[in-house]
Design a protein around this motif. Sequence first.
Motif, PDB file in Angstrom:
ATOM      1  N   ILE A   1     -12.904  43.366 -31.957  1.00 53.56           N
ATOM      2  CA  ILE A   1     -12.992  44.444 -32.945  1.00 53.56           C
ATOM      3  C   ILE A   1     -14.364  45.101 -32.904  1.00 53.56           C
ATOM      4  O   ILE A   1     -14.490  46.335 -32.977  1.00 53.56           O
ATOM      5  CB  ILE A   1     -12.701  43.901 -34.361  1.00 53.56           C
ATOM      6  CG1 ILE A   1     -11.217  43.530 -34.494  1.00 53.56           C
ATOM      7  CG2 ILE A   1     -13.072  44.932 -35.436  1.00 53.56           C
ATOM      8  CD1 ILE A   1     -10.876  42.821 -35.791  1.00 53.56           C
ATOM      9  N   SER A   2     -15.406  44.296 -32.761  1.00 52.17           N
ATOM     10  CA  SER A   2     -16.786  44.815 -32.784  1.00 52.17           C
ATOM     11  C   SER A   2     -17.077  45.764 -31.634  1.00 52.17           C
ATOM     12  O   SER A   2     -18.005  46.566 -31.697  1.00 52.17           O
ATOM     13  CB  SER A   2     -17.789  43.657 -32.776  1.00 52.17           C
ATOM     14  OG  SER A   2     -17.797  43.013 -31.513  1.00 52.17           O
ATOM     15  N   GLU A   3     -16.273  45.696 -30.576  1.00 54.27           N
ATOM     16  CA  GLU A   3     -16.464  46.596 -29.437  1.00 54.27           C
ATOM     17  C   GLU A   3     -16.157  48.051 -29.807  1.00 54.27           C
ATOM     18  O   GLU A   3     -16.562  48.970 -29.102  1.00 54.27           O
ATOM     19  CB  GLU A   3     -15.573  46.164 -28.269  1.00 54.27           C
ATOM     20  CG  GLU A   3     -15.973  44.819 -27.665  1.00 54.27           C
ATOM     21  CD  GLU A   3     -14.996  44.360 -26.587  1.00 54.27           C
ATOM     22  OE1 GLU A   3     -14.064  45.134 -26.258  1.00 54.27           O
ATOM     23  OE2 GLU A   3     -15.159  43.228 -26.084  1.00 54.27           O
ATOM     24  N   TYR A   4     -15.468  48.247 -30.924  1.00 55.84           N
ATOM     25  CA  TYR A   4     -15.065  49.593 -31.338  1.00 55.84           C
ATOM     26  C   TYR A   4     -15.933  50.157 -32.463  1.00 55.84           C
ATOM     27  O   TYR A   4     -15.707  51.279 -32.908  1.00 55.84           O
ATOM     28  CB  TYR A   4     -13.594  49.587 -31.774  1.00 55.84           C
ATOM     29  CG  TYR A   4     -12.636  49.394 -30.615  1.00 55.84           C
ATOM     30  CD1 TYR A   4     -12.087  50.487 -29.947  1.00 55.84           C
ATOM     31  CD2 TYR A   4     -12.324  48.111 -30.165  1.00 55.84           C
ATOM     32  CE1 TYR A   4     -11.230  50.311 -28.886  1.00 55.84           C
ATOM     33  CE2 TYR A   4     -11.460  47.924 -29.094  1.00 55.84           C
ATOM     34  CZ  TYR A   4     -10.915  49.028 -28.455  1.00 55.84           C
ATOM     35  OH  TYR A   4     -10.068  48.838 -27.380  1.00 55.84           O
ATOM     36  N   PHE A   5     -16.919  49.377 -32.917  1.00 53.07           N
ATOM     37  CA  PHE A   5     -17.781  49.824 -34.010  1.00 53.07           C
ATOM     38  C   PHE A   5     -19.242  49.507 -33.686  1.00 53.07           C
ATOM     39  O   PHE A   5     -19.543  48.455 -33.117  1.00 53.07           O
ATOM     40  CB  PHE A   5     -17.390  49.139 -35.324  1.00 53.07           C
ATOM     41  CG  PHE A   5     -15.989  49.460 -35.785  1.00 53.07           C
ATOM     42  CD1 PHE A   5     -15.738  50.573 -36.573  1.00 53.07           C
ATOM     43  CD2 PHE A   5     -14.919  48.642 -35.421  1.00 53.07           C
ATOM     44  CE1 PHE A   5     -14.449  50.874 -37.001  1.00 53.07           C
ATOM     45  CE2 PHE A   5     -13.631  48.932 -35.840  1.00 53.07           C
ATOM     46  CZ  PHE A   5     -13.395  50.057 -36.628  1.00 53.07           C
ATOM     47  N   VAL A   6     -20.122  50.405 -34.079  1.00 51.90           N
ATOM     48  CA  VAL A   6     -21.554  50.176 -33.885  1.00 51.90           C
ATOM     49  C   VAL A   6     -22.011  49.000 -34.734  1.00 51.90           C
ATOM     50  O   VAL A   6     -22.824  48.167 -34.313  1.00 51.90           O
ATOM     51  CB  VAL A   6     -22.360  51.442 -34.254  1.00 51.90           C
ATOM     52  CG1 VAL A   6     -23.859  51.172 -34.150  1.00 51.90           C
ATOM     53  CG2 VAL A   6     -21.966  52.609 -33.343  1.00 51.90           C
ATOM     54  N   ASN A   7     -21.464  48.913 -35.962  1.00 50.99           N
ATOM     55  CA  ASN A   7     -21.843  47.859 -36.901  1.00 50.99           C
ATOM     56  C   ASN A   7     -20.637  47.507 -37.769  1.00 50.99           C
ATOM     57  O   ASN A   7     -19.956  48.404 -38.267  1.00 50.99           O
ATOM     58  CB  ASN A   7     -23.014  48.344 -37.775  1.00 50.99           C
ATOM     59  CG  ASN A   7     -23.622  47.230 -38.592  1.00 50.99           C
ATOM     60  OD1 ASN A   7     -23.075  46.134 -38.669  1.00 50.99           O
ATOM     61  ND2 ASN A   7     -24.757  47.510 -39.210  1.00 50.99           N
ATOM     62  N   LEU A   8     -20.369  46.223 -37.935  1.00 50.74           N
ATOM     63  CA  LEU A   8     -19.235  45.797 -38.753  1.00 50.74           C
ATOM     64  C   LEU A   8     -19.560  45.741 -40.239  1.00 50.74           C
ATOM     65  O   LEU A   8     -18.654  45.719 -41.076  1.00 50.74           O
ATOM     66  CB  LEU A   8     -18.747  44.418 -38.301  1.00 50.74           C
ATOM     67  CG  LEU A   8     -18.087  44.344 -36.923  1.00 50.74           C
ATOM     68  CD1 LEU A   8     -17.723  42.901 -36.605  1.00 50.74           C
ATOM     69  CD2 LEU A   8     -16.850  45.230 -36.855  1.00 50.74           C
ATOM     70  N   LYS A   9     -20.826  45.741 -40.594  1.00 48.83           N
ATOM     71  CA  LYS A   9     -21.241  45.614 -41.987  1.00 48.83           C
ATOM     72  C   LYS A   9     -20.649  46.749 -42.827  1.00 48.83           C
ATOM     73  O   LYS A   9     -20.758  47.926 -42.485  1.00 48.83           O
ATOM     74  CB  LYS A   9     -22.772  45.641 -42.095  1.00 48.83           C
ATOM     75  CG  LYS A   9     -23.277  45.449 -43.512  1.00 48.83           C
ATOM     76  CD  LYS A   9     -24.798  45.434 -43.563  1.00 48.83           C
ATOM     77  CE  LYS A   9     -25.295  45.245 -44.984  1.00 48.83           C
ATOM     78  NZ  LYS A   9     -26.781  45.222 -45.060  1.00 48.83           N
ATOM     79  N   GLY A  10     -20.004  46.367 -43.926  1.00 49.53           N
ATOM     80  CA  GLY A  10     -19.447  47.353 -44.844  1.00 49.53           C
ATOM     81  C   GLY A  10     -18.096  47.911 -44.445  1.00 49.53           C
ATOM     82  O   GLY A  10     -17.482  48.660 -45.214  1.00 49.53           O
ATOM     83  N   LYS A  11     -17.597  47.549 -43.279  1.00 49.09           N
ATOM     84  CA  LYS A  11     -16.294  48.045 -42.843  1.00 49.09           C
ATOM     85  C   LYS A  11     -15.180  47.377 -43.659  1.00 49.09           C
ATOM     86  O   LYS A  11     -15.191  46.172 -43.905  1.00 49.09           O
ATOM     87  CB  LYS A  11     -16.085  47.766 -41.354  1.00 49.09           C
ATOM     88  CG  LYS A  11     -17.014  48.570 -40.447  1.00 49.09           C
ATOM     89  CD  LYS A  11     -16.636  50.034 -40.462  1.00 49.09           C
ATOM     90  CE  LYS A  11     -17.492  50.865 -39.517  1.00 49.09           C
ATOM     91  NZ  LYS A  11     -18.868  51.040 -39.972  1.00 49.09           N
ATOM     92  N   ARG A  12     -14.221  48.186 -44.080  1.00 50.50           N
ATOM     93  CA  ARG A  12     -13.088  47.661 -44.842  1.00 50.50           C
ATOM     94  C   ARG A  12     -12.016  47.162 -43.876  1.00 50.50           C
ATOM     95  O   ARG A  12     -11.532  47.917 -43.039  1.00 50.50           O
ATOM     96  CB  ARG A  12     -12.494  48.748 -45.739  1.00 50.50           C
ATOM     97  CG  ARG A  12     -13.363  49.146 -46.912  1.00 50.50           C
ATOM     98  CD  ARG A  12     -12.532  49.908 -47.940  1.00 50.50           C
ATOM     99  NE  ARG A  12     -13.363  50.523 -48.950  1.00 50.50           N
ATOM    100  CZ  ARG A  12     -13.578  51.835 -49.046  1.00 50.50           C
ATOM    101  NH1 ARG A  12     -13.003  52.665 -48.187  1.00 50.50           N
ATOM    102  NH2 ARG A  12     -14.352  52.315 -49.997  1.00 50.50           N
ATOM    103  N   ILE A  13     -11.648  45.897 -44.040  1.00 47.11           N
ATOM    104  CA  ILE A  13     -10.629  45.305 -43.172  1.00 47.11           C
ATOM    105  C   ILE A  13      -9.525  44.688 -44.022  1.00 47.11           C
ATOM    106  O   ILE A  13      -9.795  44.007 -45.013  1.00 47.11           O
ATOM    107  CB  ILE A  13     -11.245  44.260 -42.219  1.00 47.11           C
ATOM    108  CG1 ILE A  13     -10.171  43.722 -41.255  1.00 47.11           C
ATOM    109  CG2 ILE A  13     -11.939  43.131 -42.971  1.00 47.11           C
ATOM    110  CD1 ILE A  13     -10.746  42.937 -40.087  1.00 47.11           C
ATOM    111  N   LEU A  14      -8.285  44.950 -43.644  1.00 44.90           N
ATOM    112  CA  LEU A  14      -7.120  44.385 -44.323  1.00 44.90           C
ATOM    113  C   LEU A  14      -6.394  43.463 -43.360  1.00 44.90           C
ATOM    114  O   LEU A  14      -6.067  43.857 -42.241  1.00 44.90           O
ATOM    115  CB  LEU A  14      -6.176  45.500 -44.776  1.00 44.90           C
ATOM    116  CG  LEU A  14      -4.809  45.040 -45.312  1.00 44.90           C
ATOM    117  CD1 LEU A  14      -4.965  44.273 -46.621  1.00 44.90           C
ATOM    118  CD2 LEU A  14      -3.863  46.230 -45.499  1.00 44.90           C
ATOM    119  N   ASP A  15      -6.133  42.237 -43.809  1.00 47.72           N
ATOM    120  CA  ASP A  15      -5.347  41.281 -43.029  1.00 47.72           C
ATOM    121  C   ASP A  15      -3.955  41.215 -43.655  1.00 47.72           C
ATOM    122  O   ASP A  15      -3.769  40.668 -44.744  1.00 47.72           O
ATOM    123  CB  ASP A  15      -6.023  39.917 -43.063  1.00 47.72           C
ATOM    124  CG  ASP A  15      -5.403  38.927 -42.074  1.00 47.72           C
ATOM    125  OD1 ASP A  15      -4.277  39.175 -41.623  1.00 47.72           O
ATOM    126  OD2 ASP A  15      -6.065  37.915 -41.768  1.00 47.72           O
TER     127      ASP A  15
END
Length: 241
Positions: free
Chosen positions: A60-74
Motif C-alpha cells: 500500500i505504501s508504494e502508492y502514497f508518499v506518506n501513510l500518516k493521516g490516510k483514512r483506511i477502511l477494512d
Amino acid sequence: LELRYITTLLDQKRLHDDTLKSHKTFEKNYFIGEKSNYENVSYPLEYLQNTILNERLIKISEYFVNLKGKRILDVGCGRGEFLNLCEKYNMKTYGNDISKHALKMTREKSSAVLKRLDASVKEYPYRNNFFDIVVSFDLVEHLKKDENFFTNTFRILKKCGLLYLITPNDKQKADKDRTHINLRKKADWEKRCEDFGFKIAEISTYKWYPPVPYLITQKFLQFINKMRGFYIEQVVIIAKK
C-alpha cells in the motif's frame, strides 16, 4: 400486480433469512473451536501473521508518499490485526464486520471506528469520497451477491483511492470452508472490478500451502503439497478509482 407483490415479499423474506443465517455463521464457532476454519492453521498463521500483514502494508505504501493521516477502511476486518498495524503508522482506521465476536476481538487490539455491517447490504454508512484506501482480505468469497460491495467501495473511495482485494482464485482441494460461495478465477475478478469502474493497477496470484503438520520444514511441506495438489491459490488485486 398481486403476484408481483407476493414475489417481492418472498424475495425480501429470503434475503432477511439469509442475512440472519450469515450473522450466526460468522460468530465465535467460526473463529474458535474444533469446527472453526481457523483451528488447524491458528498457530502458523499467528507465527507468520506479522510478516504477511507487513508485506501488505508495504505494498500500500508504494502508492502514497506518506501513510500518516490516510483514512483506511477494512471491510470484513475479522480480528483486527491489520487495523492494529495501520495504527502504528498513524493512519486513521475504520473497520466493519458481520460478526459481533470478530468486532469484540478487534476492539481489544485496535482503536478503529468500528461498525457491525453485512458487506452485501445496499448502502454502507460512510460518506462519498471519504477513504483513501479500502482493503478487503478474504471477504468477497463469502458474499452470495457482491454487487453492493463493489458499488459501495467505489462510492466511498476518494478519486484515485485504492482498493486492495485478496480472495481465493476459484476452488482448491485445500479450501474446506463451506462459506466460500462466491469463487471466481483471476480473469473474472479482474473483469468484476472493471465492471464497477475500477482501473487495475496490479493483479497477481500466489499459492498458500497449509502448514500442517508443523514439525516438518516448509520446503518439504511445499514439495509434498505440490505433489498432492493441496494448496490455496489467491488472487491479489490493487485497483484505483
